[in-house]
Design an enzyme around this catalytic site. Structure first.
Site, PDB file in Angstrom:
ATOM      1  CE  LYS A   8     -46.590 -14.860 -26.842  1.00  0.00           C
ATOM      2  NZ  LYS A   8     -46.192 -16.112 -26.153  1.00  0.00           N
ATOM      3  CG  ASP A 133     -50.393 -13.619 -24.214  1.00  0.00           C
ATOM      4  OD1 ASP A 133     -50.079 -13.446 -23.021  1.00  0.00           O
ATOM      5  OD2 ASP A 133     -50.087 -14.632 -24.863  1.00  0.00           O
TER       6      ASP A 133
END
Length: 282
Positions: A8, A133
């Site tokens: 990401k 996350d």
């Protein structure tokens, strides 16, 4: 079972405060990119074992993949063993979420293999226990994350576009980056988040790019700041450090420009790892 585990980037990262437990509250926009690791999982093995082709990835119980497997089996009341190998392509310590992504891939794989004993909400709660996350990687699409990163809402303003990613090496300590964060400095540079989100289609993604953690990371590793400068000099419409570093990405208008910049940067800085990839908006 073989599964891809995507990295990401943070397109926006604003630190809004610090909680009594030491965690920082934030607002961030995250999006997956095509760069990925590959996990190969063998089930019902005599003993649990993990291997990885990267020497800096731990193969013991501290690895988030094994933590995820243990938490999953504990939740569903099993104690099965498995063997996992990780083909690591995502740079380690780069602010790209590789470990969290691997953990999320393990959770989704286990839930599929055991015929989904956990519903979506239960799986996301379990992911949050592994790391802040990890729920995002299960969510799997562009999102605004708040709290410590665990509260997610869709961010539907993105289009696919080429990304040029530089990992200059020398990872910085996330804990030290946060310790060095100067709230007075970051507040003076704030972007009006809501206005930026509202007008993103008109202004474009470069107007969104902001990361409160850049100033301390740049002091700790000036090569990060240099990589960002190089991307802009090589035609990026915008560039930003991802997460707490030390990778930096640049956004390009088209693949040809990204490929041209990639060739130039690799020639000028052979010591850097440079990747051409794309935002995953679907």
């Amino acid at each position: 079972m073989e599964i891809q585990s995507f990295a990401k980037v943070n397109l926006y990262l604003e630190i809004t405060g610090k909680r009594p437990d030491g965690y920082h509250e934030l607002i961030t926009v995250m999006c997956l990119i095509d760069l990925h690791d590959t996990l190969r999982i063998e089930f019902q093995t005599p003993a649990t074992r993990l291997t990885c082709n990267h020497p800096d990835v731990p193969a013991d119980a501290s690895n988030l993949v094994l933590k995820a497997a243990h938490a999953f089996f504990e939740t569903i009341g099993r104690s099965d063993a498995l063997s996992v190998s990780i083909d690591k392509k995502i740079p380690v310590g780069a602010g790209l979420g590789g470990g969290s992504s691997n953990a999320a891939a393990m959770l989704t794989s286990l839930n599929a293999y055991y015929q989904k004993p956990l519903g979506d909400e239960a799986l996301m709660r379990l992911a949050g226990r592994i790391g802040a996350d990890v729920p995002f990687f299960i969510y799997g699409r562009p999102a605004v994350a708040t709290g410590i990163g665990e509260r997610l809402s869709p961010f539907d303003h993105l289009a696919e576009m080429p990304i040029l990613l530089i990992y200059p090496g020398n990872p910085v300590s996330t804990a030290e980056v946060y310790q060095r964060l100067n709230f007075g400095l970051t507040k003076s540079k704030k972007i009006n988040t809501q206005i930026t989100f509202r007008h993103i289609r008109k202004k474009g993604i470069p107007a969104l790019l902001h990361n409160d953690l850049e100033p301390p990371a740049f002091v700790m590793n000036p090569e990060i700041a240099h990589a960002k400068t190089v991307l802009v000099a090589q035609g990026a419409a915008g560039a930003l450090m991802s997460g707490s570093g030390s990778s930096v990405f640049g956004i390009y208008a088209n693949p040809a420009d990204a490929h041209s910049a990639c060739a130039e940067i690799k020639a000028q800085h052979p010591q850097w790892e440079v990747f051409i990839t794309n935002l995953r908006v679907g």
